[in-house]
Design a protein around this motif. Structure first.
Motif, PDB file in Angstrom:
ATOM      1  N   TRP A  70       0.837  -1.207   0.000  1.00 12.28           N
ATOM      2  CA  TRP A  70       0.000   0.000   0.000  1.00 12.28           C
ATOM      3  C   TRP A  70       0.873   1.259   0.000  1.00 12.28           C
ATOM      4  O   TRP A  70       0.753   2.143  -0.843  1.00 12.28           O
ATOM      5  N   VAL A  71       1.777   1.307   0.977  1.00  9.41           N
ATOM      6  CA  VAL A  71       2.680   2.461   1.051  1.00  9.41           C
ATOM      7  C   VAL A  71       3.519   2.542  -0.214  1.00  9.41           C
ATOM      8  O   VAL A  71       3.773   3.618  -0.755  1.00  9.41           O
ATOM      9  N   GLY A  72       3.912   1.388  -0.725  1.00  9.06           N
ATOM     10  CA  GLY A  72       4.685   1.360  -1.962  1.00  9.06           C
ATOM     11  C   GLY A  72       3.921   1.974  -3.115  1.00  9.06           C
ATOM     12  O   GLY A  72       4.491   2.659  -3.963  1.00  9.06           O
ATOM     13  N   LEU A  73       2.613   1.754  -3.143  1.00  8.12           N
ATOM     14  CA  LEU A  73       1.802   2.228  -4.262  1.00  8.12           C
ATOM     15  C   LEU A  73       1.430   3.706  -4.152  1.00  8.12           C
ATOM     16  O   LEU A  73       1.470   4.433  -5.137  1.00  8.12           O
ATOM     17  N   VAL A  74       1.045   4.133  -2.945  1.00 12.56           N
ATOM     18  CA  VAL A  74       0.462   5.475  -2.867  1.00 12.56           C
ATOM     19  C   VAL A  74       1.474   6.587  -2.663  1.00 12.56           C
ATOM     20  O   VAL A  74       1.190   7.727  -2.959  1.00 12.56           O
ATOM     21  N   ILE A  75       2.650   6.238  -2.165  1.00  9.51           N
ATOM     22  CA  ILE A  75       3.585   7.323  -1.882  1.00  9.51           C
ATOM     23  C   ILE A  75       4.539   7.503  -3.044  1.00  9.51           C
ATOM     24  O   ILE A  75       4.928   6.550  -3.710  1.00  9.51           O
ATOM     25  N   ASP A  76       4.879   8.740  -3.245  1.00  9.20           N
ATOM     26  CA  ASP A  76       5.799   9.061  -4.322  1.00  9.20           C
ATOM     27  C   ASP A  76       7.007   9.738  -3.699  1.00  9.20           C
ATOM     28  O   ASP A  76       6.911  10.849  -3.204  1.00  9.20           O
ATOM     29  N   ALA A  77       8.129   9.046  -3.678  1.00 10.72           N
ATOM     30  CA  ALA A  77       9.311   9.616  -3.030  1.00 10.72           C
ATOM     31  C   ALA A  77      10.543   8.940  -3.587  1.00 10.72           C
ATOM     32  O   ALA A  77      10.443   7.877  -4.186  1.00 10.72           O
ATOM     33  N   PRO A  78      11.693   9.555  -3.381  1.00  8.47           N
ATOM     34  CA  PRO A  78      12.915   8.882  -3.838  1.00  8.47           C
ATOM     35  C   PRO A  78      13.155   7.597  -3.031  1.00  8.47           C
ATOM     36  O   PRO A  78      12.674   7.469  -1.896  1.00  8.47           O
ATOM     37  N   MET A  79      13.880   6.673  -3.612  1.00  6.66           N
ATOM     38  CA  MET A  79      14.078   5.359  -3.018  1.00  6.66           C
ATOM     39  C   MET A  79      14.545   5.423  -1.574  1.00  6.66           C
ATOM     40  O   MET A  79      14.043   4.706  -0.716  1.00  6.66           O
ATOM     41  N   ILE A  80      15.487   6.327  -1.317  1.00  6.37           N
ATOM     42  CA  ILE A  80      16.103   6.366   0.012  1.00  6.37           C
ATOM     43  C   ILE A  80      15.070   6.617   1.108  1.00  6.37           C
ATOM     44  O   ILE A  80      15.243   6.250   2.265  1.00  6.37           O
ATOM     45  N   ILE A  81      13.960   7.234   0.752  1.00  8.48           N
ATOM     46  CA  ILE A  81      12.860   7.412   1.707  1.00  8.48           C
ATOM     47  C   ILE A  81      11.781   6.366   1.491  1.00  8.48           C
ATOM     48  O   ILE A  81      11.290   5.756   2.436  1.00  8.48           O
ATOM     49  N   HIS A  82      11.445   6.152   0.233  1.00 11.28           N
ATOM     50  CA  HIS A  82      10.306   5.307  -0.100  1.00 11.28           C
ATOM     51  C   HIS A  82      10.482   3.863   0.365  1.00 11.28           C
ATOM     52  O   HIS A  82       9.588   3.276   0.994  1.00 11.28           O
ATOM     53  N   LEU A  93      -7.676  -0.824  -3.213  1.00 13.86           N
ATOM     54  CA  LEU A  93      -6.446  -0.730  -3.997  1.00 13.86           C
ATOM     55  C   LEU A  93      -6.692  -0.919  -5.492  1.00 13.86           C
ATOM     56  O   LEU A  93      -5.905  -0.469  -6.317  1.00 13.86           O
ATOM     57  N   THR A  94      -7.757  -1.639  -5.853  1.00 10.86           N
ATOM     58  CA  THR A  94      -8.086  -1.824  -7.267  1.00 10.86           C
ATOM     59  C   THR A  94      -9.584  -1.655  -7.440  1.00 10.86           C
ATOM     60  O   THR A  94     -10.320  -1.524  -6.468  1.00 10.86           O
ATOM     61  N   ASP A  95     -10.015  -1.684  -8.699  1.00  8.59           N
ATOM     62  CA  ASP A  95     -11.457  -1.662  -8.941  1.00  8.59           C
ATOM     63  C   ASP A  95     -11.933  -3.076  -9.198  1.00  8.59           C
ATOM     64  O   ASP A  95     -12.119  -3.493 -10.343  1.00  8.59           O
ATOM     65  N   GLY A  96     -12.094  -3.820  -8.122  1.00  9.55           N
ATOM     66  CA  GLY A  96     -12.633  -5.169  -8.262  1.00  9.55           C
ATOM     67  C   GLY A  96     -11.676  -6.146  -8.917  1.00  9.55           C
ATOM     68  O   GLY A  96     -12.076  -7.243  -9.306  1.00  9.55           O
ATOM     69  N   LYS A  97     -10.387  -5.786  -9.033  1.00 10.22           N
ATOM     70  CA  LYS A  97      -9.430  -6.751  -9.595  1.00 10.22           C
ATOM     71  C   LYS A  97      -8.866  -7.623  -8.471  1.00 10.22           C
ATOM     72  O   LYS A  97      -9.114  -7.395  -7.288  1.00 10.22           O
ATOM     73  N   THR A  98      -8.100  -8.645  -8.864  1.00  8.50           N
ATOM     74  CA  THR A  98      -7.561  -9.540  -7.848  1.00  8.50           C
ATOM     75  C   THR A  98      -6.091  -9.257  -7.551  1.00  8.50           C
ATOM     76  O   THR A  98      -5.559  -9.759  -6.574  1.00  8.50           O
ATOM     77  N   THR A  99      -5.437  -8.478  -8.367  1.00  7.47           N
ATOM     78  CA  THR A  99      -4.036  -8.149  -8.093  1.00  7.47           C
ATOM     79  C   THR A  99      -3.821  -6.652  -8.244  1.00  7.47           C
ATOM     80  O   THR A  99      -4.376  -6.034  -9.154  1.00  7.47           O
ATOM     81  N   THR A 100      -3.004  -6.099  -7.349  1.00  7.38           N
ATOM     82  CA  THR A 100      -2.715  -4.676  -7.463  1.00  7.38           C
ATOM     83  C   THR A 100      -1.700  -4.449  -8.578  1.00  7.38           C
ATOM     84  O   THR A 100      -1.098  -5.395  -9.087  1.00  7.38           O
ATOM     85  N   GLU A 101      -1.519  -3.177  -8.909  1.00  5.02           N
ATOM     86  CA  GLU A 101      -0.429  -2.850  -9.824  1.00  5.02           C
ATOM     87  C   GLU A 101       0.892  -3.174  -9.134  1.00  5.02           C
ATOM     88  O   GLU A 101       0.944  -3.351  -7.921  1.00  5.02           O
ATOM     89  N   SER A 102       1.957  -3.203  -9.916  1.00  4.31           N
ATOM     90  CA  SER A 102       3.266  -3.425  -9.320  1.00  4.31           C
ATOM     91  C   SER A 102       3.741  -2.131  -8.654  1.00  4.31           C
ATOM     92  O   SER A 102       3.454  -1.036  -9.133  1.00  4.31           O
ATOM     93  N   ILE A 103       4.479  -2.322  -7.575  1.00  2.00           N
ATOM     94  CA  ILE A 103       5.016  -1.152  -6.890  1.00  2.00           C
ATOM     95  C   ILE A 103       6.118  -0.529  -7.748  1.00  2.00           C
ATOM     96  O   ILE A 103       6.774  -1.236  -8.512  1.00  2.00           O
ATOM     97  N   PRO A 104       6.349   0.785  -7.614  1.00  2.42           N
ATOM     98  CA  PRO A 104       7.414   1.410  -8.398  1.00  2.42           C
ATOM     99  C   PRO A 104       8.799   0.957  -7.930  1.00  2.42           C
ATOM    100  O   PRO A 104       8.948   0.440  -6.810  1.00  2.42           O
ATOM    101  N   GLN A 105       9.773   1.145  -8.768  1.00  4.82           N
ATOM    102  CA  GLN A 105      11.156   0.799  -8.450  1.00  4.82           C
ATOM    103  C   GLN A 105      11.619   1.344  -7.108  1.00  4.82           C
ATOM    104  O   GLN A 105      12.362   0.688  -6.386  1.00  4.82           O
ATOM    105  N   THR A 106      11.133   2.562  -6.782  1.00  4.19           N
ATOM    106  CA  THR A 106      11.629   3.226  -5.577  1.00  4.19           C
ATOM    107  C   THR A 106      11.250   2.496  -4.292  1.00  4.19           C
ATOM    108  O   THR A 106      11.822   2.751  -3.245  1.00  4.19           O
ATOM    109  N   ALA A 107      10.263   1.591  -4.374  1.00  5.49           N
ATOM    110  CA  ALA A 107       9.865   0.857  -3.173  1.00  5.49           C
ATOM    111  C   ALA A 107      10.256  -0.604  -3.255  1.00  5.49           C
ATOM    112  O   ALA A 107       9.894  -1.392  -2.395  1.00  5.49           O
ATOM    113  N   SER A 108      10.983  -0.962  -4.251  1.00  3.44           N
ATOM    114  CA  SER A 108      11.238  -2.387  -4.489  1.00  3.44           C
ATOM    115  C   SER A 108      12.543  -2.861  -3.857  1.00  3.44           C
ATOM    116  O   SER A 108      13.550  -2.150  -3.866  1.00  3.44           O
ATOM    117  N   LEU A 109      12.502  -4.081  -3.327  1.00  4.52           N
ATOM    118  CA  LEU A 109      13.707  -4.705  -2.778  1.00  4.52           C
ATOM    119  C   LEU A 109      14.450  -5.490  -3.842  1.00  4.52           C
ATOM    120  O   LEU A 109      15.542  -5.987  -3.610  1.00  4.52           O
TER     121      LEU A 109
END
Ligand SMILES: Nc1ncnc2c1ncn2[C@@H]1O[C@H](COP(=O)(O)OP(=O)(O)OP(=O)(O)O)[C@@H](O)[C@H]1O
Ligand SMILES: [Mg+2]
Lengths: 510, 349
Positions: free
Chosen positions: B96-108, B161-177
């Motif tokens: 959730w935080v990965g999807l809704v927040i927009d920040a540079p990686m070091i914070i995100h 998080l979605t409109d009746g779908k079963t999977t969310t979008e992928s998180i942006p690079q800035t939140a990815s491990l």
């Protein structure tokens, strides 16, 4: 002569210690045989070997002249050996009958448990030996003394011929002790044999026929009780002369350290047990509380130390109100507490002795800094204390559980006294200690007093109260009913006061 | 006695694993398979090449964390059966935080990871406070919390998080491990930086439990509440703290899945089983941080390697489940093994 039990040249080792080194004890049929030794001498170990809980490294056990190999308690039971442990092994929510049959349930021909039959049998056994146990009460509802009798019944129900008692009187009140002595007498009259472990020489002199003494794991010898006396027994056991009366100077009482006014405390069942109590303890003074168990002593201690809530009234330490403070805050206001129940409150048995030594101080320097423990300091402190208080343990890293009962107690006393609190509450401090250790603990208490500390001593042993206290406060029915000087009274008068006789109390109070 | 206990803590799990493997071999023999070929396949499936190695580590990562979550609570005498729900809720929060927040990686990234831990911690806090203040048994509450986590999460994915779908979008690079570098090393497995977080968490648990006053109190409360109270510790506070930290570990495990392995969260038809496997990992690891890392690696390897068994040795993957079950059985019946070891030692003398 045929012996009921013979343990010959028994050796039992634990890591780092020889608990039993070549010990021999021979129990005649129909006798009460005392086993005497200092704390940690190896008495419980020896009896646990006999009961099949430990396997000896060397030696021989003979039952009725037949060599036996007791590898577990079931075999001991089958050989007619029963043990009443110091810490009872009863299921609290069960009834007496259910506890007794547990593991040996009688069944009818359909394989169903026949409780009625067991109940009858238990009733008969109880009547025969004068135990006065009600087979239907719940364990949680009966007194410690009664629970002990249930343990006795348990062994008898399993057909025990030889009963082992490990410090049975340590947890009993004087009244219960004399009843237990009667029960033991009637047991031997019916042909049972008894091994009794106790630190109280008086009890040995009173009921025992012979006494085997062990010192530091070694057998010293066996004496006929009729041919000896308490002093001789004590020096046999400790290896030096023991003074029963502790020398002390006249007290120099100063300011009030503890001041309790009109205190009310309820017990867990919401009944008032402390009812408007007033009490003062001054600096440089030892006040002993004498009273029959159940007159509110435990609740009083719990209220002072923050383990129980008070209803009303005031408790002041060094002129600061502390009632209903948290235990930590009370400790930091200068109160130390040697608790009555060392396994429940005094120790974390699965912690090492070192870790237990800092149970009240672990969060302080030098034992920790910025929340990080400094084990080097902790164990160094522990080394010092076990030396000073003669705690016999293989090392400070040994778990508290592995220490003998008396040595556990010495560790607690060391921890509490060493902090030198302004007010020290000592509840049954010498319960389970040998005479030598009692002497040195009494000395420590008096030393603290002479340093100007206030000490509140609670004990069911009138000897101890009379010996150590500068002033005796008699507690009855939740109140202090009399304040007397030990040198101006005697056990008889105290006994009367403790039973609530007010005539004398009135005179004294004026 | 201490050294004896330590020895048992190490010996019993090892013997249990061996017994489990032997029993597995016997079952393979009995059902007409070649156990040697079966185990070779298992080994290759887990460590055979860079890819499988990477996948094994990927599987190990959340298991370490859930193992810690169970063990940590257990040190305070609490049974955290709720790691499962804490994983799910941590997963949800991290994504959730990965999807809704927009920040540079070091914070995100740290923020998303932290969100997983906090959500898991909250999921541990509730059973903790109920236990501490009202005496409600934590096993019952944590089991219920598992279901609440599962169904709430599914509903949030579908309707928030979605409109009746079963999977969310992928998180942006800035939140990815995920790590291109690690993937490159391992033939594009899904291994990610989370393993470092898991190892650090294991170290943290060891440090808290063994070296700090917090650990001293937590363990004391686990051993003897009366004595803890007597010595001035706040028993309630410690129970709650223990459950919160345990929950945070499990929440991190969820974050590993959400930010590392999958990069998203999907509606789940059932539990992830990561939390329940954590119980087994903790048991096998003797509730010790280092033991848990090893046990998690073993479980990760068994589960990853199982995939190779049907194709090259014709052994059904279910066999691995049986072996795991047997290992757990042997650890749980460690009393038997202790007894056997003692017997053995006696005879030697
Ligand atoms: N399970 C154990 N593991 C290690 N050492 C033990 C164990 N049980 C007892 N010991 C050690 O053996 C020695 C004898 O202990 P034991 O309990 O037999 O003493 P005791 O004579 O009953 O003393 P007390 O009067 O204090 O009860 C002690 O030094 C004790 O520390
Ligand atoms: Mg003993």
């Amino acid at each position: 002569m045929e012996y009921a039990i013979e343990m010959l040249n028994i050796r039992k080792e634990f890591p780092g210690i020889v608990a039993n080194d070549n010990i021999t004890i021979q129990l005649k049929k129909g006798e009460i045989h005392a086993l005497l030794g200092e704390n940690g001498a190896g008495k419980s170990t020896l009896m646990n070997v006999l009961f099949g809980l430990y396997q000896p490294e060397k030696g021989e056990i003979r039952v009725k002249d037949r060599k036996v190999n007791i590898t577990n308690p079931n075999i001991a039971n089958d050989l007619g050996i029963g043990m009443v442990h110091q810490h009872f092994m009863l299921v609290e929510p069960f009834t007496v009958t259910q506890n007794i049959v547990l593991g040996k349930e009688p069944t009818n021909k359909f394989g169903k448990i026949d409780i009625a039959k067991a109940r009858k049998e238990i009733q008969e056994l109880s009547d025969r030996y004068g135990l006065k146990v009600d087979p239907d009460s719940k364990i949680s509802d009966i007194s410690v003394g009664m629970q002990q009798r249930v343990e006795i019944l348990k062994t008898l129900y399993r057909g025990a011929e030889v009963l082992i008692f490990d410090e049975p009187t340590a947890v009993l009140t004087p009244q219960e002790i004399s009843e237990l002595m009667e029960i033991m007498r009637s047991l031997v009259k019916e042909g049972k044999s008894i091994i009794l472990i106790t630190h109280k020489l008086k009890e040995i002199m009173e009921v025992c026929d012979r006494c085997t003494v062990i010192r530091k794991g070694k057998g010293i010898g066996t004496v006929n009780v009729s041919e000896t006396n308490a002093t001789e027994l004590a020096s046999l056991m400790v290896g030096r002369e023991v003074h029963f009366k502790t020398e002390k100077k006249e007290a120099q009482p100063g300011e009030n350290v503890l001041q309790i006014k009109n205190l009310y405390v309820k017990d867990s069942r919401k009944v008032d047990l402390v009812k408007g109590l007033d009490l003062e303890v001054k600096a440089g003074e030892i006040v002993g509380i004498a009273g029959v168990d159940g007159n509110g002593q435990s609740e009083l201690i719990e209220a002072i130390t923050g383990l129980a809530k008070t209803n009303s009234g005031s408790i002041r330490v060094n002129n600061k109100e502390i009632s209903n403070f948290s235990p930590r805050k009370i400790t930091e206001s200068g109160v130390g507490h040697i608790p009555q129940d060392r396994h429940k409150y005094g120790l974390v048995l699965d912690y090492s002795i070192g870790e237990n030594i800092v149970l009240q101080t672990y969060y302080k320097k030098p034992y920790s800094k910025a929340k990080v423990l400094n084990y080097k300091e902790i164990f160094r402190k522990a080394e010092d204390l076990i030396k000073e208080y003669d705690v016999r343990t293989p090392s400070v890293y040994t778990k508290a559980r592995a220490l003998s009962g008396g040595n556990q107690q010495k560790a607690i006393i060391g921890r509490e006294v060493d902090r030198s609190p302004d007010l020290l509450i000592a509840a049954q401090p010498t319960r389970g200690l040998d005479v030598g250790a009692i002497e040195s603990i009494h000395k420590k208490l008096i030393e603290e007093r002479d340093k100007g500390k206030a000490i509140l001593l609670i004990s069911f042993e009138l000897d101890e109260i009379m010996n150590v206290s500068d002033r005796v406060a008699v507690m009855f029915d939740g109140k202090i009913v009399a304040n007397v000087k030990p040198e101006e009274t005697n056990e008889q008068e105290l006994g009367l006061l403790m039973a609530g006789s007010r005539v004398k109390a009135g005179e004294r109070n004026q | 006695m201490i050294s004896n206990n330590k020895m048992f803590g190490i010996l019993v799990p090892i013997i249990s694993v061996l017994l489990g493997l032997i029993a597995g071999a016997i079952i393979m023999l009995g059902s007409g398979h070649n156990p040697i070929r079966g185990y070779v396949a298992l080994w290759n499936g887990a460590f055979g090449d860079g890819y499988t190695l990477g996948e094994t580590i990927r599987r190990t990562t959340p298991l370490i964390l859930t193992g810690l979550a169970v063990a940590f609570a257990f040190k305070t005498g609490l049974f955290n059966i709720g790691a499962e729900g804490q994983v799910i809720i941590g997963w949800l929060a991290a994504v959730w935080v990965g999807l809704v927040i927009d920040a540079p990686m070091i914070i995100h990234l740290p923020l998303s990871v932290l969100a997983g831990a906090i959500a898991g911690g909250l999921w541990g806090f509730l059973p903790g406070i109920l236990k501490a203040k009202l005496g409600v048994h934590e096993v019952i509450v944590t089991i219920m919390m598992n279901y609440i986590a599962l169904f709430t999460t599914n509903e949030i994915i579908r309707s928030v998080l979605t409109d009746g779908k079963t999977t969310t979008e992928s998180i942006p690079q800035t939140a990815s491990l995920a790590s291109a570098w690690l993937q490159g090393l391992t033939l594009y497995s899904r291994v990610h930086y989370g393993i470092l977080i898991a190892l650090f968490a294991a170290f943290l648990m060891w440090f808290i439990i063994e070296r700090t006053t917090y650990g001293y109190e937590l363990k004391a409360v686990g051993f003897n509440q009366h004595a803890s109270n007597y010595s001035g510790m706040n028993v309630s506070k410690n129970i709650i703290l223990s459950m919160v930290i345990a929950g945070a570990f499990a929440g991190l495990a969820g974050a590993m899945e959400g930010l590392g392995t999958y990069g998203s969260i999907s509606v789940m038809s059932g539990f992830t089983n990561l939390g329940f496997d954590g119980i087994a990992v903790a048991l096998l690891g003797s509730n010790h941080a280092f033991g848990i890392v090893i046990a998690a690696l073993l479980f990760g390897a068994l589960k990853e390697g199982a995939g190779e068994m049907p194709t090259t040795a014709g052994v059904p993957t279910e066999l691995v489940d049986i072996i795991i079950a047997l290992i757990i059985f042997f650890v749980a019946s460690s009393y038997m093994i202790r007894w056997a070891i003692l017997r053995f030692k006696k005879e030697e003398k």
